[in-house]
Design a protein around this motif. Structure first.
Motif, PDB file in Angstrom:
ATOM      1  N   ALA A  24       0.827  -1.200   0.000  1.00 19.76           N
ATOM      2  CA  ALA A  24       0.000   0.000   0.000  1.00 19.76           C
ATOM      3  C   ALA A  24       0.866   1.257   0.000  1.00 19.76           C
ATOM      4  CB  ALA A  24      -0.934  -0.005   1.211  1.00 19.76           C
ATOM      5  N   ARG A  25       1.951   1.231   0.764  1.00 16.39           N
ATOM      6  CA  ARG A  25       2.857   2.385   0.800  1.00 16.39           C
ATOM      7  C   ARG A  25       3.501   2.595  -0.563  1.00 16.39           C
ATOM      8  NH1 ARG A  25       4.395   7.301   2.592  1.00 16.39           N
ATOM      9  NH2 ARG A  25       6.673   7.527   2.604  1.00 16.39           N
ATOM     10  N   ALA A  26       3.922   1.502  -1.214  1.00 15.61           N
ATOM     11  CA  ALA A  26       4.549   1.612  -2.531  1.00 15.61           C
ATOM     12  C   ALA A  26       3.576   2.186  -3.549  1.00 15.61           C
ATOM     13  CB  ALA A  26       5.049   0.246  -2.980  1.00 15.61           C
ATOM     14  N   ALA A  27       2.298   1.781  -3.479  1.00 13.02           N
ATOM     15  CA  ALA A  27       1.305   2.277  -4.430  1.00 13.02           C
ATOM     16  C   ALA A  27       1.016   3.756  -4.236  1.00 13.02           C
ATOM     17  CB  ALA A  27       0.010   1.470  -4.282  1.00 13.02           C
ATOM     18  N   ALA A  28       1.245   4.261  -3.022  1.00 14.97           N
ATOM     19  CA  ALA A  28       0.949   5.666  -2.726  1.00 14.97           C
ATOM     20  C   ALA A  28       2.111   6.608  -3.030  1.00 14.97           C
ATOM     21  CB  ALA A  28       0.548   5.804  -1.257  1.00 14.97           C
ATOM     22  N   LEU A  29       3.293   6.073  -3.304  1.00 15.27           N
ATOM     23  CA  LEU A  29       4.440   6.927  -3.571  1.00 15.27           C
ATOM     24  C   LEU A  29       4.262   7.673  -4.893  1.00 15.27           C
ATOM     25  CD1 LEU A  29       7.426   4.605  -2.547  1.00 15.27           C
ATOM     26  CD2 LEU A  29       6.550   6.585  -1.293  1.00 15.27           C
ATOM     27  N   PRO A  30       4.687   8.909  -4.963  1.00 14.39           N
ATOM     28  CA  PRO A  30       4.566   9.658  -6.224  1.00 14.39           C
ATOM     29  C   PRO A  30       5.514   9.107  -7.283  1.00 14.39           C
ATOM     30  CG  PRO A  30       5.817  10.919  -4.604  1.00 14.39           C
ATOM     31  CD  PRO A  30       5.275   9.719  -3.888  1.00 14.39           C
ATOM     32  N   PRO A  31       5.207   9.322  -8.543  1.00 18.66           N
ATOM     33  CA  PRO A  31       6.090   8.853  -9.619  1.00 18.66           C
ATOM     34  C   PRO A  31       7.499   9.408  -9.456  1.00 18.66           C
ATOM     35  CG  PRO A  31       3.981   9.580 -10.507  1.00 18.66           C
ATOM     36  CD  PRO A  31       3.994   9.977  -9.065  1.00 18.66           C
ATOM     37  N   GLY A  32       8.488   8.554  -9.647  1.00 19.58           N
ATOM     38  CA  GLY A  32       9.877   8.975  -9.553  1.00 19.58           C
ATOM     39  C   GLY A  32      10.455   8.954  -8.164  1.00 19.58           C
ATOM     40  N   ALA A  33       9.625   8.691  -7.149  1.00 22.69           N
ATOM     41  CA  ALA A  33      10.131   8.642  -5.771  1.00 22.69           C
ATOM     42  C   ALA A  33      10.944   7.370  -5.573  1.00 22.69           C
ATOM     43  CB  ALA A  33       8.972   8.679  -4.785  1.00 22.69           C
TER      44      ALA A  33
END
Length: 388
Positions: A24-33
């Motif tokens: 869930a945390r990975a899916a919420a990260l902004p692109p390029g983070a």
């Protein structure tokens, strides 16, 4: 109200909840983070050996229907496993005593149901792999925890066992163990195996991390020590085949037919396609040893750098791919500590309460079987999280 069964009361395997939180945390990260450093689960970062996958492709292209096999698996795979014990350990294991299973996870219920009755006590070191206790409890058996620490390398000792009164009906031994990664020296392992056989205690030896050792302690298989032990192993760890769900049992003669009957009724057989891959995996040693070399490098780097980051109380990592870290100087709540580590540093780790309900609030487990670059980045993130 409708009744629920004993199995409905089984506690969660907490690492699976950590996996879900990390996803869930990975899916919420902004692109390029920067991504999440996955150190929570014992899943190799590599897939099945190339040769194993190619063998499956060839079988499918040839039109192999991949139907049911015998409950104990393909004869050719069992013969290869018997040869493995002769080549690696010098142990003569008859093919008739080898059962192919749905991973080690499918092997444990078969072994426990065949060897123990409801109410039986089965001893194990604490900390321990959570499903040992959870499966036993779901089956009506009683886990008997032996609190271990660095003074016994997080392993049970013969003195601990001799002090038990009454004797348990079984003992689960894991060398290398999860979560601490420690191993029993061969002479201590042999002494415990002899004690179990002499005292009517069924030894269940979890050997799924064999092959993943780093030269500090020699591997020992119970299959070469006593005729009464049950050996559990798997293609998930050294062979890097977690999702294929394929493992095996080495059984004592008195449990062969009981386990076969249970397997016939509970599972019919392990997946045929996975058995084809597993047999060929034995011929992929060069690739598998490259994986081991990566784990060895990550282990060395983390053992060097984590103390500088603030984690300086780590169990001897003789084998497997875990570090059992005492974080009692930082927190008395490993669940919250790991939650914050994920939320603030994007490092996923497993709180120690999953492995030791009594003392795990001051421990966490870090897995280093992921990509080397991720493992190399972990100490820096942890240091910043700890304000170093």
């Amino acid at each position: 109200m409708l009744k629920t069964g004993r199995g409905a009361e089984a506690p969660p395997f907490l690492v699976m909840d950590v996996i879900a939180a990390a996803n869930a945390r990975a899916a919420a990260l902004p692109p390029g983070a920067p991504g999440i450093l996955r150190m929570e689960v014992g899943q190799p970062g590599t897939g099945a050996p190339r040769g194993a996958a190619q063998a499956v492709a060839r079988a499918l292209e040839a039109g192999d229907p991949m139907g049911y096999t015998e409950a104990f698996g393909l004869r050719s795979l069992r013969e290869r496993l018997a040869r493995h014990y002769a080549e690696r350990y010098g142990a003569a294991v008859p093919v008739e005593r080898i059962a192919v299973t749905l991973g080690a996870s499918g092997a444990f219920p078969l072994a426990f149901l065949a060897a123990f009755d409801p109410g039986d006590a089965v001893a194990m070191a604490a900390p321990f792999y959570p499903p040992y206790a959870n499966i036993l409890t779901a089956l009506g058996m009683r886990p008997q925890l032996l609190e271990c620490g660095p003074e016994t390398r997080w392993q049970p000792s013969l003195a601990m066992l001799e002090a038990l009164d009454p004797r348990p009906e079984g003992l689960i031994l894991a060398s290398p163990c999860n979560p601490a990664g420690t191993m029993l020296p061969p002479e201590e392992f042999a002494a415990i195996a002899r004690w179990c056989h002499a005292n009517g205690v069924r030894l269940v030896s979890d050997e799924i991390y064999h092959g993943l050792t780093y030269g500090t302690v020699a591997e020992t298989t119970a299959a070469g020590l006593t005729p009464s032990a049950v050996v559990v192993n798997s293609f998930s760890k050294y062979f890097s085949m977690t999702g294929w769900r394929i493992g095996w049992l080495v059984l004592p003669e008195d449990l062969v037919r009981p386990v076969e009957c249970l397997a016939q009724n509970l599972f019919i057989s392990a997946p045929h396609v996975s058995q084809v891959a597993a047999e060929t995996a034995f011929d992929c040693r060069a690739e598998l040893e490259e994986n081991l070399a990566r784990y060895r490098r990550s282990r060395a780097l983390l053992l060097r750098e984590l103390p500088r980051a603030g984690l300086d109380r780590i169990a001897a990592a003789d084998g497997a791919f875990y570090l059992w870290a005492d974080i009692g100087h930082l927190t008395n709540d490993s669940v919250e500590f790991c939650r914050r580590l994920l939320a603030e540093a994007d490092v996923a780790a497993t709180p120690g309460v999953d492995f030791d309900p009594a003392r795990g609030a001051r421990f966490m487990r870090l897995s280093y079987c992921g990509p080397e670059a991720d493992m190399a980045a972990a100490p820096g993130r942890i240091a910043r999280f700890l304000g170093r």
